[in-house]
Design an enzyme around this catalytic site. Structure first.
Site, PDB file in Angstrom:
ATOM      1  N   ASP A  57     -57.075  42.068  22.171  1.00 17.02           N
ATOM      2  CA  ASP A  57     -56.776  42.577  20.834  1.00 17.02           C
ATOM      3  C   ASP A  57     -55.662  41.736  20.233  1.00 17.02           C
ATOM      4  OD1 ASP A  57     -56.191  44.069  18.609  1.00 17.02           O
ATOM      5  OD2 ASP A  57     -55.297  45.734  19.700  1.00 17.02           O
ATOM      6  N   ARG A 110     -45.678  43.115  25.079  1.00 21.07           N
ATOM      7  CA  ARG A 110     -45.727  42.631  23.696  1.00 21.07           C
ATOM      8  C   ARG A 110     -44.412  41.926  23.402  1.00 21.07           C
ATOM      9  NH1 ARG A 110     -48.900  47.748  20.813  1.00 21.07           N
ATOM     10  NH2 ARG A 110     -50.804  47.531  22.056  1.00 21.07           N
ATOM     11  N   GLN A 125     -50.101  53.075  27.809  1.00 18.91           N
ATOM     12  CA  GLN A 125     -50.865  54.080  27.084  1.00 18.91           C
ATOM     13  C   GLN A 125     -52.152  54.416  27.818  1.00 18.91           C
ATOM     14  OE1 GLN A 125     -51.344  52.068  23.275  1.00 18.91           O
ATOM     15  NE2 GLN A 125     -53.416  51.435  23.776  1.00 18.91           N
ATOM     16  N   ASP A 236     -54.189  56.985  12.244  1.00 14.61           N
ATOM     17  CA  ASP A 236     -53.033  57.125  13.124  1.00 14.61           C
ATOM     18  C   ASP A 236     -52.605  58.588  13.176  1.00 14.61           C
ATOM     19  OD1 ASP A 236     -52.954  54.403  13.605  1.00 14.61           O
ATOM     20  OD2 ASP A 236     -51.441  53.997  12.063  1.00 14.61           O
ATOM     21  N   GLU A 249     -45.438  57.897  15.818  1.00 16.63           N
ATOM     22  CA  GLU A 249     -46.859  57.631  16.031  1.00 16.63           C
ATOM     23  C   GLU A 249     -47.191  57.831  17.507  1.00 16.63           C
ATOM     24  OE1 GLU A 249     -49.903  53.902  16.159  1.00 16.63           O
ATOM     25  OE2 GLU A 249     -48.504  53.927  14.458  1.00 16.63           O
ATOM     26  N   SER A 252     -53.254  55.760  17.857  1.00 15.26           N
ATOM     27  CA  SER A 252     -54.137  55.188  16.838  1.00 15.26           C
ATOM     28  C   SER A 252     -55.539  55.222  17.419  1.00 15.26           C
ATOM     29  CB  SER A 252     -53.730  53.758  16.469  1.00 15.26           C
ATOM     30  OG  SER A 252     -53.906  52.888  17.567  1.00 15.26           O
TER      31      SER A 252
END
Length: 335
Positions: A57, A110, A125, A236, A249, A252
């Site tokens: 992704d 990330r 996650q 979201d 958040e 998503s």
């Protein structure tokens, strides 16, 4: 939130030892509730993939994947940013039938993330995906799934309160659904994040529909890769986080692209060359099933339910000196 901020009167309700036990409870309980509600089977998933496969992704299109060379093969591997595309391919390869799906632990790095109270370079996650039919490829079904996930969160929070009555997190079960365009019309003078803050402070649990496509002001509400979610059928999930007084958040998710919407969104994002990648060829040829999927932040959920002021209180990562100093000054212990 641009930098680390600890509210003046913040005090964690659980110490480090209790927090570790509570994290275990949350993850085990939520995983069971969530998998049962959506009819999902746990599977193993990759930590890294071939960067030329088209599976990784690209998030907003600017983040750099962590990559490394493999001595035995001479090839290069890239650490996943998420498993959005891999999951759809896995459902096809494992021959999952409509109404059934998979979930897995996803761990990612990330490196370009701007860290603050709720962002870390380490991402953990539950990535999930399930096969749907043409009849369920609609917003009503997406909303039903969102409600099921919120119910699973509420049930886990109730179990947590039984075990740790000193930790009381008040959540709103009723979900406010609103499109990104409707939200823009409500608060046209505000930025997307400011709009989120306004609507979540009012309704506490909100699902914003339509992430990725330009709105009437010419800008998207937020970035979303063009080759997995259908920008008209995604969104979201945000919940109110009391200690920081912000919209957090939690997830998503979205109904995935068809061959037609894939080509349309790739063209809109000026990256139609991806149609030559192996994953995209299979998708464009109609080989992959219709699916719905998303990711639910594990550390985010723990931060919400345990009312923590910094994500480093529920996960191990690396932090800059300014963050370490701010937390130390406020007597906040990071893992």
């Amino acid at each position: 939130m641009a930098a680390t901020y600890i509210p003046p009167h913040y005090r964690a309700s659980l110490n480090l030892y209790e927090t570790q036990a509570a994290i275990s409870l949350i993850k085990a309980d939520f995983e069971e509730n969530f998998a049962r509600a959506l009819n999902l089977r746990r599977v193993s998933a990759p930590l890294f993939v071939d960067p030329n496969s088209g599976i990784n992704d690209d998030l907003n299109g600017t983040e750099r994947a962590v990559s490394f060379d493999i001595k035995s093969s001479g090839k290069t591997a890239a650490v996943v940013h998420s498993l959005a595309k891999w999951k759809r391919l896995a459902l096809y390869r494992y021959a999952f039938h409509p109404g059934k799906g998979l979930y897995t632990d996803m761990n990612a790095i990330r490196r370009d993330e701007e860290t603050d109270n709720i962002h870390s370079i380490y991402v953990d996650q539950w990535d999930w995906e399930k096969v749907i039919t043409p009849e369920t490829r609609n917003l009503d079904y997406l909303k039903a799934v969102v409600r099921a996930i919120v119910t699973a969160i509420i049930r886990t929070n109730e179990a947590l309160e039984v075990r740790y009555p000193q930790n009381r997190c008040h959540l709103e079960q009723e979900v406010k659904f609103i499109t990104a365009e409707e939200l823009l019309q409500l608060y046209p003078a505000l930025s997307p994040k400011e709009r989120e803050q306004k609507i979540v402070k009012k309704y506490k649990t909100v699902f914003i529909i339509g992430i990725g496509a330009p709105l009437s002001n010419g800008l998207p509400h937020d970035g979303r890769a063009p080759d997995y979610d259908d920008w008209q059928l995604n969104g979201d999930l945000l919940m109110y986080h009391e200690p920081l007084d912000l919209a957090l958040e939690i997830s998503s998710m979205g109904i995935r692209v068809t061959p037609q919407s894939l080509q349309r969104q790739l063209a809109a994002a000026n990256c139609s060359e991806r149609l030559q990648l192996p994953f995209h060829k299979q998708l464009a040829d109609g080989l992959l099933p219709l699916t719905l999927g998303g990711g639910i932040g594990q550390s985010r959920l723990c931060m919400l339910l345990l009312k923590k002021a910094h994500i480093g209180e529920v996960q191990c990562s690396l932090w800059d000196q300014a963050t370490l100093d701010a937390c130390a000054a406020a007597h906040v212990q990071l893992f």
